[in-house]
Design an enzyme around this catalytic site. Structure first.
Site, PDB file in Angstrom:
ATOM      1  N   ASP A 143       1.780  -9.319   3.913  1.00  0.00           N
ATOM      2  CA  ASP A 143       1.308  -8.163   3.148  1.00  0.00           C
ATOM      3  C   ASP A 143       1.261  -8.527   1.678  1.00  0.00           C
ATOM      4  OD1 ASP A 143       1.071  -6.429   5.354  1.00  0.00           O
ATOM      5  OD2 ASP A 143       3.201  -5.956   5.280  1.00  0.00           O
ATOM      6  N   ASP A 177      -4.340  -3.521   7.544  1.00  0.00           N
ATOM      7  CA  ASP A 177      -3.765  -2.172   7.454  1.00  0.00           C
ATOM      8  C   ASP A 177      -4.763  -1.211   6.813  1.00  0.00           C
ATOM      9  OD1 ASP A 177      -1.350  -3.217   8.441  1.00  0.00           O
ATOM     10  OD2 ASP A 177      -0.608  -3.629   6.424  1.00  0.00           O
TER      11      ASP A 177
END
Length: 198
Positions: A143, A177
């Protein structure tokens, strides 16, 4: 909308997602951050792959999570093919494509990153490293997008949380995401068109 158009959406999202993750993994040390704006940072973190960085405890927790996600992707793929064959609304097919692309993007990390990268603790990882940090199906999801739009200390008069630090938006996320969140947002926005009452 044809299936090949859905595949193009999926492929585009996957290319952007994997390029960004490989770039971060091979240029950043774990927990390194670069401030782009006061409210936006490129901040490298890794997680086990569940929502908000949570994980299933136990020796086989990661394996269970990865296998569950693979089964879910098969189900989403079936949904996509079915929606195209039934000529359902274009916006629904786009949304399913984005969800499938997002799920696939994070599964690639979970399945392969443990065997193609070495660790990022205190050093920049190497792609196709000799000493990988994990095993097949035990990789960590990369991420990097962090938006601390509000970063303050709550006033002492606020019940329960007075004097504590408050940050919004705290989660760190990636392109995969984002694709899933955009799809869900579109589904909410166009729910009448996607799911007509009749």
């Amino acid at each position: 909308m044809k299936l090949k158009h859905a595949f193009l959406i999926i492929l585009l999202v996957l290319i952007i997602d994997q390029w960004s993750k490989i770039y971060i993994k091979t240029h950043f040390i774990l927990n390194e951050a670069v401030t782009v704006f006061s409210w936006f940072q490129i901040y490298f973190v890794e997680n086990e792959g569940a929502a908000w960085g949570t994980k299933i405890p136990g020796e086989y927790g990661k394996l269970i999570l990865t296998l569950f996600r693979i089964v879910a992707v098969i189900g989403i793929g079936y949904w996509l093919v079915s929606a195209v064959r039934k000529q359902q609304p274009k916006i629904l097919i786009i949304c399913i494509s984005l969800i499938l692309a997002g799920a696939l993007g994070n599964i690639i990390d979970s399945v392969f990153y443990g065997i193609i990268f070495d660790h990022s603790y205190g050093n920049i990882a190497t792609l196709f490293a000799e000493n990988s940090y994990g095993t097949l199906l035990h990789g960590k999801v990369v991420d990097m997008f962090y938006f601390p739009i509000i970063d303050t200390t709550l006033p002492s008069w606020v019940p329960f949380w007075g004097g504590e630090r408050f940050r919004f938006f705290e989660p760190v996320f990636n392109v995969a995401d984002s694709a899933i969140c955009i799809a869900v947002g579109l589904m909410i926005l166009y729910h009448k068109k996607i799911f007509p009452k009749n």
